[in-house]
Motif scaffolding. Sequence first.
Motif, PDB file in Angstrom:
ATOM      1  N   ASP A 293      34.765 -17.057  69.791  1.00 40.80           N
ATOM      2  CA  ASP A 293      36.087 -16.689  69.340  1.00 40.80           C
ATOM      3  C   ASP A 293      36.339 -15.454  70.017  1.00 40.80           C
ATOM      4  O   ASP A 293      36.348 -14.601  69.518  1.00 40.80           O
ATOM      5  N   ALA A 294      37.022 -15.303  71.423  1.00 40.40           N
ATOM      6  CA  ALA A 294      37.198 -14.022  72.193  1.00 40.40           C
ATOM      7  C   ALA A 294      38.426 -13.584  71.444  1.00 40.40           C
ATOM      8  O   ALA A 294      39.390 -14.066  71.378  1.00 40.40           O
TER       9      ALA A 294
ATOM     10  N   ASP B 230      38.693 -12.787  81.851  1.00 42.99           N
ATOM     11  CA  ASP B 230      37.683 -12.417  82.937  1.00 42.99           C
ATOM     12  C   ASP B 230      36.931 -11.332  82.708  1.00 42.99           C
ATOM     13  O   ASP B 230      35.900 -11.318  82.739  1.00 42.99           O
ATOM     14  N   VAL B 231      37.443 -10.171  81.881  1.00 42.21           N
ATOM     15  CA  VAL B 231      36.638  -8.923  81.817  1.00 42.21           C
ATOM     16  C   VAL B 231      35.796  -9.213  80.569  1.00 42.21           C
ATOM     17  O   VAL B 231      34.428  -9.035  80.927  1.00 42.21           O
ATOM     18  N   PHE B 232      36.003 -10.162  79.624  1.00 45.34           N
ATOM     19  CA  PHE B 232      35.110 -10.439  78.386  1.00 45.34           C
ATOM     20  C   PHE B 232      33.965 -11.138  79.167  1.00 45.34           C
ATOM     21  O   PHE B 232      32.756 -11.015  78.816  1.00 45.34           O
TER      22      PHE B 232
ATOM     23  N   GLN C 249      36.391 -19.796  73.194  1.00 45.54           N
ATOM     24  CA  GLN C 249      37.911 -19.852  72.404  1.00 45.54           C
ATOM     25  C   GLN C 249      38.658 -18.816  72.934  1.00 45.54           C
ATOM     26  O   GLN C 249      38.203 -17.839  72.400  1.00 45.54           O
ATOM     27  N   SER C 250      39.817 -19.025  73.630  1.00 48.93           N
ATOM     28  CA  SER C 250      40.147 -17.799  74.292  1.00 48.93           C
ATOM     29  C   SER C 250      41.741 -17.511  73.888  1.00 48.93           C
ATOM     30  O   SER C 250      42.270 -16.572  74.399  1.00 48.93           O
ATOM     31  N   ARG C 251      42.334 -18.411  73.075  1.00 47.20           N
ATOM     32  CA  ARG C 251      43.905 -18.167  72.487  1.00 47.20           C
ATOM     33  C   ARG C 251      44.039 -16.755  72.146  1.00 47.20           C
ATOM     34  O   ARG C 251      45.211 -16.214  72.474  1.00 47.20           O
ATOM     35  N   SER C 252      43.214 -15.988  71.567  1.00 43.17           N
ATOM     36  CA  SER C 252      43.819 -14.834  71.019  1.00 43.17           C
ATOM     37  C   SER C 252      43.615 -13.703  72.067  1.00 43.17           C
ATOM     38  O   SER C 252      44.065 -12.477  72.019  1.00 43.17           O
ATOM     39  N   VAL C 253      42.948 -13.971  73.373  1.00 44.34           N
ATOM     40  CA  VAL C 253      42.740 -12.982  74.331  1.00 44.34           C
ATOM     41  C   VAL C 253      44.280 -12.755  74.980  1.00 44.34           C
ATOM     42  O   VAL C 253      45.025 -13.924  75.307  1.00 44.34           O
TER      43      VAL C 253
ATOM     44  N   SER D 120      35.253  -7.723  72.174  1.00 45.20           N
ATOM     45  CA  SER D 120      34.808  -8.389  70.472  1.00 45.20           C
ATOM     46  C   SER D 120      35.260  -9.661  70.497  1.00 45.20           C
ATOM     47  O   SER D 120      35.762 -10.367  71.440  1.00 45.20           O
ATOM     48  N   TYR D 121      34.550 -10.311  69.485  1.00 42.65           N
ATOM     49  CA  TYR D 121      34.578 -11.917  69.461  1.00 42.65           C
ATOM     50  C   TYR D 121      34.167 -11.967  67.898  1.00 42.65           C
ATOM     51  O   TYR D 121      33.700 -11.232  67.050  1.00 42.65           O
TER      52      TYR D 121
END
Length: 453
Positions: A208-209, A291-293, A280-284, A214-215
């Motif tokens: 979960d990004a 893309d950076v992550f 899971q990208s919703r919080s980014v 951080s994740y």
Amino acid sequence: MVSVDTMKGRAVGSPKRRGWSVLAVGMAVALAACGSSGSGGSPAASASPGSASPAASTQRIATNNPIAMDALIAVGQKPACALAANSTDNPELADYLDGITDLGQLVEGTVFNLDALAKCKPEVIIMNTDDPGVLKTVGKIAKAVEFVEPNPPINPDGTAGSTWRNWLHAATDPVGATAQANTVISTIDLQEGALKGMLQGRELAVVDARSTSSYRVVNKYLPLAWAYVRDLGIKNYQTTAANYEEPGCLDDKKPDACYSKELSMETMPALSGVDAVLVQSRSVASSSDLDVFKANPLFASLPAVKSGHLAVAASYADTGPIGVSFLFDKVADAFHVKEFHAALKDGGRAHLAVDPAANKLCWSVSPAAGTSKPDGTIKIAAGGSTVSLTSKATFTPAETDYQTSPPTVFSTGCAAVAPKVAQALVASPASAKLSAAGGSGSLAPGAASVVVG
């Protein structure tokens, strides 16, 4: 978004991004899509497993919960109005939202915008709150039914039951759609049977990004993980106990649904042993941040990521039946498994999972309900060859908390196939034909729709 990530009721994303006040976040924690966070309680369905009450005529239904909205759509009782009935908050439901009035987001104190809710003129309101005051207030507009979501539900023997099946019935039984819910379950059981044969024993990590650096990871009892752990036999990557916020997150005797604490990218090498990754990208904040992550060498160098065993979605957390099928599709994508389904003559159905790299095919076949002695031969024609997958298929009821009546029976299994057969299936499924359960049918890519009707 109304939903939470079913982590003890903690809301997804930051209040600031959604424009919520601190008090509203508190309401979201109590009332949003996680329901009960305790590990106790029996399954919440109002009807016993296997009961088959006929669906009532379609009612005007409102709900404050995206998982309940998913469930109601699946059983053919599409809500007239709902909170967050939009493709931004619920992309997996994008194809089904036409005709549902979006009631916006949570409102302090009453959950709904009561004026908008009254204008919808619902007959039944399915809402996840145990606050008598809120139920009474909303109940002045129409019958208010509490949507109970034990997380996870606990069976009489003390083991954790199926979260998504339990929640499906909790939303649909109050509107008389028990039989339809069981039909939905049998469709996902079919998908499950083939994927379990292909993926059982593999290890998967849900990442979960949270930012570019951080994740979090999930424990196995978080509903999105418990679906593939329990149903598909996949191992879930879990970090050490010290990285979870509650001491019971790794306690099978007192199962609890948990995300880990927010972890720095320096801890990412701990995931080196997993076979596949779901992000899971919703919080980014943005696609560029994502893309950076993903480009961070500590993430990009994970063996699973380097081999392309990776799938990305905004969220996997809304585990209604449509959401669960979406999750299973993403799991298959991450493992490079191709899915196909077929409608067989005389009412039979089939789901195939094909690994073209391993030249392996797994199947799940179901004859028409009530068939007492289905044909035991299963074969497939593709690439100019006809391959016998089994001549002695055994049909048994699905292992499920909720069963159709008469029971839906399945034959599952796996077989090695010649490379040209696997390649032909992937390249031209419509020209392939599966014969089983006394009928045959051409293949279609993907899983069959779980929506009734």
